[in-house]
Design a protein around this motif. Structure first.
Motif, short mmCIF file in Angstrom:
data_model
loop_
_atom_site.label_atom_id
_atom_site.label_comp_id
_atom_site.label_asym_id
_atom_site.label_seq_id
_atom_site.Cartn_x
_atom_site.Cartn_y
_atom_site.Cartn_z
N LEU A 66 38.87 53.29 30.25
CA LEU A 66 39.87 52.46 30.92
C LEU A 66 41.28 52.95 30.65
O LEU A 66 42.21 52.66 31.38
CB LEU A 66 39.75 51.01 30.45
N ARG A 81 28.75 52.96 29.89
CA ARG A 81 29.47 52.34 28.77
C ARG A 81 29.86 50.92 29.15
O ARG A 81 30.77 50.70 29.93
CB ARG A 81 30.71 53.17 28.43
N VAL A 120 31.35 47.18 28.45
CA VAL A 120 32.44 46.66 27.64
C VAL A 120 32.36 45.14 27.58
O VAL A 120 32.17 44.48 28.60
CB VAL A 120 33.81 47.07 28.23
N PHE A 176 34.89 42.26 26.53
CA PHE A 176 36.29 42.07 26.18
C PHE A 176 36.46 40.82 25.32
O PHE A 176 35.66 39.89 25.37
CB PHE A 176 37.14 41.93 27.44
N ASN A 215 38.56 38.45 25.69
CA ASN A 215 38.75 37.22 26.47
C ASN A 215 37.65 37.04 27.52
O ASN A 215 37.87 36.43 28.54
CB ASN A 215 40.12 37.24 27.12
N SER A 229 36.48 37.95 30.13
CA SER A 229 36.62 38.62 31.43
C SER A 229 35.47 38.34 32.37
O SER A 229 34.95 39.24 33.01
CB SER A 229 36.76 40.13 31.23
N LEU A 265 34.29 36.59 35.92
CA LEU A 265 34.96 36.28 37.18
C LEU A 265 34.84 34.77 37.40
O LEU A 265 33.73 34.25 37.58
CB LEU A 265 34.34 37.07 38.33
N PRO A 266 35.97 34.05 37.38
CA PRO A 266 35.91 32.58 37.29
C PRO A 266 35.42 31.90 38.55
O PRO A 266 35.07 30.73 38.49
CB PRO A 266 37.37 32.19 37.00
N TRP A 267 35.37 32.62 39.67
CA TRP A 267 34.92 31.96 40.89
C TRP A 267 33.41 32.08 41.06
O TRP A 267 32.85 31.60 42.03
CB TRP A 267 35.65 32.53 42.11
N PHE A 318 26.37 40.28 39.49
CA PHE A 318 27.44 41.21 39.89
C PHE A 318 27.27 42.55 39.18
O PHE A 318 27.31 43.62 39.81
CB PHE A 318 28.79 40.56 39.54
N GLY A 319 27.07 42.47 37.86
CA GLY A 319 26.90 43.70 37.08
C GLY A 319 25.60 44.41 37.43
O GLY A 319 25.57 45.63 37.60
N SER A 345 34.59 28.09 33.86
CA SER A 345 35.47 27.01 33.43
C SER A 345 34.68 25.80 32.94
O SER A 345 35.23 24.93 32.27
CB SER A 345 36.39 26.60 34.58
N ARG A 364 25.91 40.06 30.35
CA ARG A 364 26.26 40.95 31.46
C ARG A 364 26.27 42.40 30.98
O ARG A 364 25.76 43.30 31.66
CB ARG A 364 27.64 40.58 32.03
N THR A 393 23.15 45.43 32.14
CA THR A 393 23.32 46.70 32.86
C THR A 393 22.78 47.88 32.05
O THR A 393 22.88 49.01 32.49
CB THR A 393 24.80 46.95 33.21
#
Ligand SMILES: Nc1ncnc2c1ncn2[C@@H]1O[C@H](COP(=O)(O)OP(=O)(O)O)[C@@H](O)[C@H]1O
Ligand SMILES: [Mg+2]
Lengths: 306, 279
Positions: free
Chosen positions: A59, A81, A83, A85, A87, A89, A91-93, A102-103, A138, A152, A156
């Motif tokens: 990144l 690789r 990751v 994070f 926080n 990370s 996707l809140p929607w 998604f992954g 949320s 996630r 993968t």
């Protein structure tokens, strides 16, 4: 001996210091990771741990040096690789399940929707979130979000997992539960894990080796500490192992007394240390000095934990 | 909570009754005031000759006119006598057409500007100059180039609704959290898939805000534009009724403009709630 799985050679990162000058955060960082290893890195805040991790992830770009994984140079992010994070990370929607799908969909674009879903649900169940899979981030607690994020990353199936203080924002109980889950999944999959932490106890519980980073600017990875404690390790009983205390004392002593001055060996590789083979760090001290030093060490350990 | 909503509606109703009552009262007394007080303006408008028509009508007259109009909104007796429904439909059609064209341009262009600092730097000066121009100022040029009043009105809607959508899209796209972009990057998504699966949903609330502002402006502007180009539409209708000195009809169409504007805004408000997310 074969080539290591991941090789970092002479890495350096220079930022603009905001006043027209340059700030060399770290310099001449070299180390290697073996396949299937669990390695934690500890160092004082601001020494450049996250920056190293971001370079490994692809990144961020290093100013100097290179990273080689499986014989190929790392340039840019890759699904090999994963990751996690600090926080989360997510996707809140999207719901927890959709976040994992998604992954998974990105990893295996040819899979059918059913395949993607089944695979994703399996990993959510692994982190104990099968009941909450249709909730959005949320609507989840911090601990649950971090579990989704870990699920996630593991779902993968990357060869290397990079975790940046994944449990920093969690309370001690939740942290313990997720640590156990992390070790469980890791021991089943034999992926390689590189993790940043501030928590000495967490590092000992999880790692095969612990990298100790000296303070910046011009920070280095000075030492590689072997954690010679048999697995499976248990949070409840690990402190009964004498090796645990040897390692812990060694780490705390580094952070409190030596992180400003420590250097790697002459070839720039971290010095390999096995605290269980060393004489104790604070050997049979005179009784008067002992009490005072002990409290110093303890408060430092707490500071590091915080 | 429920009782608050109920008390609110009740109070609204009270306000309505009081306001209509005052209005009725005011128009009734001024009617008795006699012709001596005719203002210069009323004289100019021919009020002296035809006193009853030139006065502001009482609400009862407006309401009975409204009932008559709404009973048959879509009648069509030639170019100068069409039902209010037909006139509103013309205006809505123009607004939707111009607005959709603006959206089709603003969305991709906003993405480009938001994702590329270079394009932002290059295009920003034009946007800053074009944005403050009153949409009606384009009308003469539009009429000259397009040679068609209908299309010119649509162009004016296009040009006035593009800016809020463009700027909000660009802003929303540029300010998507780097963390979410990094999620896309670590999953090796290409630029197009990143735009569609990550940036679009992340920026959607901001984009919808722009779309909502735009539809409001478009509805404001269509009335003025139709007054200029004439022919059909609610703006033309208001102006025409004014020329006929049919004030009950003018007031009725003003209210209809308000109602349709509110409905358009509510529709966008709905859409906005659909794309919103909590972090
Ligand atoms: N984008 C940046 N620009 C300038 N300085 C940065 C940037 N990112 C990080 N730094 C600096 O690099 C140093 C290391 O940061 P970081 O890797 O986040 O440290 P750590 O994770 O060990 O706490 C810090 O001193 C920070 O101020
Ligand atoms: Mg950090």
């Amino acid at each position: 001996m074969s080539k290591p799985f991941l090789e970092v050679d002479n890495l350096a990162k220079v930022f603009a210091d905001g006043q027209g000058g340059e700030l060399t955060v770290f310099d001449e960082v070299s180390f290697a990771l073996n396949k299937g290893e669990f390695v934690c890195i500890i160092g004082h805040s601001g020494c450049g741990k996250s920056t190293i991790l971001n370079v490994l992830a692809g990144l961020d770009e290093a100013s100097k040096g290179n990273v080689i994984m499986n014989g190929k140079e790392v340039s840019g992010p890759s699904l090999e690789r994963g990751v996690v994070f600090q926080n989360y990370s997510l996707l809140p929607w999207m719901t927890a399940l959709k976040n994992i799908m998604f992954g998974v969909r990105a990893r295996w674009p040819g899979w059918s929707r059913e395949q993607v879903r089944t695979h994703s649900e399996r990993y959510l169940t692994m982190v104990g979130l099968d009941k909450a899979m249709h909730r959005k981030p949320s609507q989840l607690s911090g601990g649950m979000r971090q579990r989704v994020s870990i699920a996630r990353a593991f779902a993968t199936q990357p060869e290397l997992l990079l975790l940046d203080e994944p449990f920093g924002a969690l309370d001690a109980l939740t942290r313990g539960v997720i640590q156990d889950e992390l070790v469980k999944i890791w021991s089943e999959t034999q992926q390689t894990v590189f993790m940043i932490t501030h928590d000495v106890d967490e590092a000992i519980l999880l790692s095969d080796r612990i990298f100790l980073m000296s303070n910046g600017p011009h920070a280095r990875i000075a030492e590689s500490v072997k954690v010679n404690i048999n697995r499976p390790r248990s949070r409840a009983t690990i402190f009964q192992d004498p090796a645990y205390h040897r390692v812990r004392d060694y780490l705390v002593d580094f952070l409190v007394n030596r992180s400003g001055t420590a250097t790697p060996d002459t070839q720039g590789k971290p010095r390999v240390v096995d605290p269980t083979l060393l004489p104790p760090v604070s050997p049979q001290r005179p009784a008067e000095a002992s009490a005072c030093e002990e409290s110093n060490t303890e408060s430092a350990a707490r500071a590091v934990n915080a | 909570m429920n009782s608050l909503a109920m008390r609110g509606s009740l109070l609204s109703l009270v306000f309505l009754v009081v306001m209509l009552g005052l209005w009725e009262l005011a128009t009734a007394t001024s009617g008795g005031g006699g012709t001596a007080e005719l203002s210069e303006y009323e004289l100019l408008m021919g009020g002296a000759g035809d006193e009853g028509v030139a006065r502001v009508p009482p609400p009862s007259a407006v309401i009975s006119h409204a009932i008559a109009e709404l009973a048959n909104p879509f009648y069509d007796n030639g170019p100068n006598d069409k039902g209010i429904g037909i006139q509103l439909a013309y205006s809505i059609y123009r607004v939707i057409t111009g607005y959709s064209m603006a959206l089709a341009v603003a969305l991709p262009l906003g993405f480009v500007i938001g994702m590329s600092p270079l394009m932002y730097k290059a295009l920003n000066p034009y946007i800053q100059v074009l944005r403050p121009i009153s949409p009606l100022a384009w009308m003469p040029l539009a009429l000259f180039i397009i040679q068609d009043s209908e299309r010119s009105a649509i162009f004016v809607i296009f040009i006035c609704s593009i800016w809020p959508m463009l700027l909000n899209t660009a802003f929303g796209v540029a300010n998507v959290r780097q963390d979410w972009i990094n999620v896309a990057r670590t999953h090796e998504l290409g630029p197009l898939r990143t735009a569609v699966t990550v940036i679009l949903p992340a920026a959607a609330p901001t984009i919808l805000t722009g779309m909502r502002i735009s539809i409001g402006i478009a509805w404001l502007v269509i009335v003025a534009a139709e007054m200029l180009v004439g022919g059909t539409g609610i703006g033309y209708y208001v102006w025409n009724e004014w020329n006929n000195l049919d004030l009950a009809s003018v007031i009725f169409s003003i209210l209809m403009i308000g109602v349709v504007g509110m409905l358009l805004d509510m529709a966008l408000g709905r859409a906005q709630r659909l794309v919103e997310f909590k972090e």
